[in-house]
Design a protein around this motif. Structure first.
Motif, short mmCIF file in Angstrom:
data_model
loop_
_atom_site.label_atom_id
_atom_site.label_comp_id
_atom_site.label_asym_id
_atom_site.label_seq_id
_atom_site.Cartn_x
_atom_site.Cartn_y
_atom_site.Cartn_z
N ILE A 11 0.87 -1.17 0.00
CA ILE A 11 0.00 0.00 0.00
C ILE A 11 0.91 1.22 0.00
O ILE A 11 1.84 1.30 0.82
CB ILE A 11 -0.90 0.05 1.25
CG1 ILE A 11 -1.82 -1.18 1.32
CG2 ILE A 11 -1.72 1.32 1.26
CD1 ILE A 11 -2.61 -1.24 2.62
N PHE A 12 0.68 2.16 -0.91
CA PHE A 12 1.45 3.38 -0.81
C PHE A 12 0.57 4.60 -0.99
O PHE A 12 -0.49 4.56 -1.62
CB PHE A 12 2.65 3.38 -1.77
CG PHE A 12 2.32 3.64 -3.20
CD1 PHE A 12 2.38 4.92 -3.72
CD2 PHE A 12 1.97 2.60 -4.06
CE1 PHE A 12 2.09 5.17 -5.05
CE2 PHE A 12 1.69 2.83 -5.39
CZ PHE A 12 1.74 4.13 -5.89
N GLN A 13 1.02 5.70 -0.40
CA GLN A 13 0.33 6.98 -0.45
C GLN A 13 0.87 7.72 -1.67
O GLN A 13 2.07 7.91 -1.82
CB GLN A 13 0.61 7.75 0.84
CG GLN A 13 -0.17 9.03 1.02
CD GLN A 13 0.08 9.63 2.40
OE1 GLN A 13 0.67 9.00 3.28
NE2 GLN A 13 -0.36 10.86 2.61
N GLN A 14 -0.04 8.16 -2.54
CA GLN A 14 0.39 8.69 -3.83
C GLN A 14 1.18 9.99 -3.74
O GLN A 14 2.08 10.24 -4.54
CB GLN A 14 -0.83 8.85 -4.74
CG GLN A 14 -1.47 7.53 -5.10
CD GLN A 14 -2.61 7.68 -6.08
OE1 GLN A 14 -3.00 8.79 -6.44
NE2 GLN A 14 -3.16 6.57 -6.53
N ALA A 15 0.84 10.83 -2.76
CA ALA A 15 1.56 12.09 -2.60
C ALA A 15 1.41 12.58 -1.17
O ALA A 15 0.41 12.29 -0.51
CB ALA A 15 1.02 13.15 -3.58
N SER A 16 2.40 13.33 -0.70
CA SER A 16 2.34 13.83 0.67
C SER A 16 1.18 14.79 0.86
O SER A 16 0.68 14.95 1.98
CB SER A 16 3.65 14.53 1.03
OG SER A 16 3.89 15.62 0.17
N ALA A 53 13.59 12.18 0.98
CA ALA A 53 12.44 11.69 0.21
C ALA A 53 12.40 10.17 0.22
O ALA A 53 13.44 9.50 0.12
CB ALA A 53 12.54 12.21 -1.22
N ARG A 54 11.21 9.61 0.38
CA ARG A 54 11.06 8.15 0.42
C ARG A 54 9.68 7.77 -0.08
O ARG A 54 8.77 8.60 -0.17
CB ARG A 54 11.26 7.62 1.84
CG ARG A 54 10.22 8.12 2.85
CD ARG A 54 10.31 7.30 4.12
NE ARG A 54 9.43 7.73 5.19
CZ ARG A 54 8.14 7.43 5.28
NH1 ARG A 54 7.55 6.74 4.33
NH2 ARG A 54 7.43 7.83 6.32
N THR A 55 9.53 6.50 -0.41
CA THR A 55 8.22 5.98 -0.77
C THR A 55 7.30 6.08 0.45
O THR A 55 7.69 5.71 1.56
CB THR A 55 8.32 4.51 -1.22
OG1 THR A 55 9.29 4.42 -2.26
CG2 THR A 55 6.99 4.01 -1.72
N LEU A 56 6.10 6.57 0.25
CA LEU A 56 5.18 6.81 1.37
C LEU A 56 4.31 5.57 1.59
O LEU A 56 3.20 5.46 1.06
CB LEU A 56 4.33 8.05 1.09
CG LEU A 56 5.12 9.35 0.88
CD1 LEU A 56 4.17 10.49 0.55
CD2 LEU A 56 5.97 9.68 2.10
N ARG A 90 12.12 5.70 7.20
CA ARG A 90 12.01 4.69 6.15
C ARG A 90 10.54 4.42 5.83
O ARG A 90 9.66 4.73 6.64
CB ARG A 90 12.67 3.37 6.60
CG ARG A 90 14.17 3.48 6.80
CD ARG A 90 14.79 2.10 7.00
NE ARG A 90 14.09 1.35 8.04
CZ ARG A 90 14.28 1.53 9.34
NH1 ARG A 90 15.17 2.39 9.77
NH2 ARG A 90 13.61 0.81 10.22
N PRO A 91 10.26 3.83 4.65
CA PRO A 91 8.87 3.44 4.38
C PRO A 91 8.31 2.53 5.47
O PRO A 91 9.07 1.80 6.13
CB PRO A 91 8.98 2.69 3.04
CG PRO A 91 10.22 3.22 2.40
CD PRO A 91 11.16 3.51 3.54
#
Length: 343
Positions: free
Chosen positions: A12-17, A64-67, A100-101
């Motif tokens: 699961i990732f968050q598309q943008a902060s 910056a990292r994958t959310l 980290r993610p």
């Protein structure tokens, strides 16, 4: 790493902060840097934190990292640095660091000082419900609330010193049936404090069962009026887990020279008009994962002294429904993703 590992995993990732929009997709497995103490963990269960989808916007990661959400996890070590106390096959749990993610993925990274051995008496889901909540409560009670930073141990009291310090103290815990609240009630009671908890009417008996001496239904009780009814109602320490109006109202309950601590927001942001006691201290902090604390919590769980609470269990595929439940603010305990479901 083992050659038998799959090339990709569900994440699961968050598309943008700037957006709370989530997506479930396939991503490559992370590669641990053993020289930096990193372990590859096969995630069995993970748990999100209330409000965490706002963190990247309000508290941008240092690099910056994958959310990827869910700082809490439980799983099996796949690969580890040589000499690590956690070796392949070990069952572990952790609240991993924000730099980290997170762990809403089938494989994740954790470093030595975040990990602890999973209590043998717990399932993966039960274990994943514990780390951030229990460690936050631990750091409130053993480090921050009573201002022990000068004791030469990084500010942390040992168990016996904490029992002496908290014995007979009156403590108000807001949102006492929530993820952190249940640990504050249990640990503070264990240390000899007299706990007053706030929660909704359906959770009053549950919070009392955790050790609270008095439980107030926040929908019915006005904290300022309650504090004024009897001088003995006032508390030495307010520990707030929800912020906003609850925290603002809680200022009226603290004794002269007492402490108002929040894990949600700086308390002065909502100090009510007309409150003029300069002797009251206000505190806000953000927890940091610590292996030794989580190992101590594991011991308490194994002894049956404390317990976590799972509100509900979800497969990763139902991430939208799970986060909607989380954002509703009425979860009793922790929301947990079980990665063995629907897969």
């Amino acid at each position: 790493m083992s050659n038998s590992l799959p090339p990709n995993m569900r994440s699961i990732f968050q598309q943008a902060s700037s957006s709370k929009t989530l997506t479930l997709t396939n991503t490559p497995l992370p590669t641990p840097d053993h020289a930096q103490g990193e372990h590859l963990i096969h995630i069995k269960a993970c748990s999100p934190c209330a409000g965490e989808l706002l963190w990247p916007k309000n508290f941008p990661p240092p690099t910056a990292r994958t959310l990827i959400p869910c700082p809490d996890m439980a799983g099996i070590v796949i690969s580890a640095p040589s000499g690590s106390p956690f070796q392949p096959g070990d069952e572990v749990y952790a609240r991993t660091n924000y730099i980290r993610p997170g762990n809403a993925r089938e494989y994740s990274i954790a470093v030595t000082d975040e990990l602890a051995h999973k209590p043998k008496c717990l399932s993966w889901v039960q274990a994943a419900a514990i780390p951030v909540s229990a460690q936050t409560a631990w750091q409130v009670l053993f480090i921050h609330a009573l201002g022990t930073s000068g004791n030469g141990n990084g500010g942390e009291m040992d168990m016996e010193a904490a029992k002496v310090a908290w014995a007979g103290k009156r403590v108000l815990v807001t949102a006492a049936s929530g993820g952190v609240g249940i640990w504050l009630v249990q640990l503070a009671t264990m240390l000899g404090a007299e706990v007053v908890g706030t929660c909704g009417s359906r959770n009053v008996e549950f919070v009392r069962s955790l050790g609270a001496k008095e439980v107030l239904d926040y929908r019915v009780v006005d904290l300022r009026e309650w504090a004024m009814q009897l001088p003995s109602n006032k508390v030495d320490v307010v520990i707030d887990c929800v912020g906003g109006k609850a925290l603002g109202d809680a200022w009226w309950t603290v004794k002269d020279g007492g402490v108002v601590l929040s894990i949600y927001q700086p308390p002065l942001q909502v100090c009510p008009d007309g409150f003029e006691d300069d002797s009251v201290k206000d505190l806000f902090f953000v927890m940091q994962p610590a292996r030794r604390q989580l190992e101590e919590i594991s011991k308490l769980v194994e002894k049956g002294v404390c317990r976590g609470l799972v509100d509900s269990v979800w497969p990763l595929e139902q991430y939208e429904e799970a986060f909607k439940r989380l954002d509703g603010g009425h979860a009793k305990g922790k929301i947990v993703f079980d990665l063995s479901l629907n897969h």
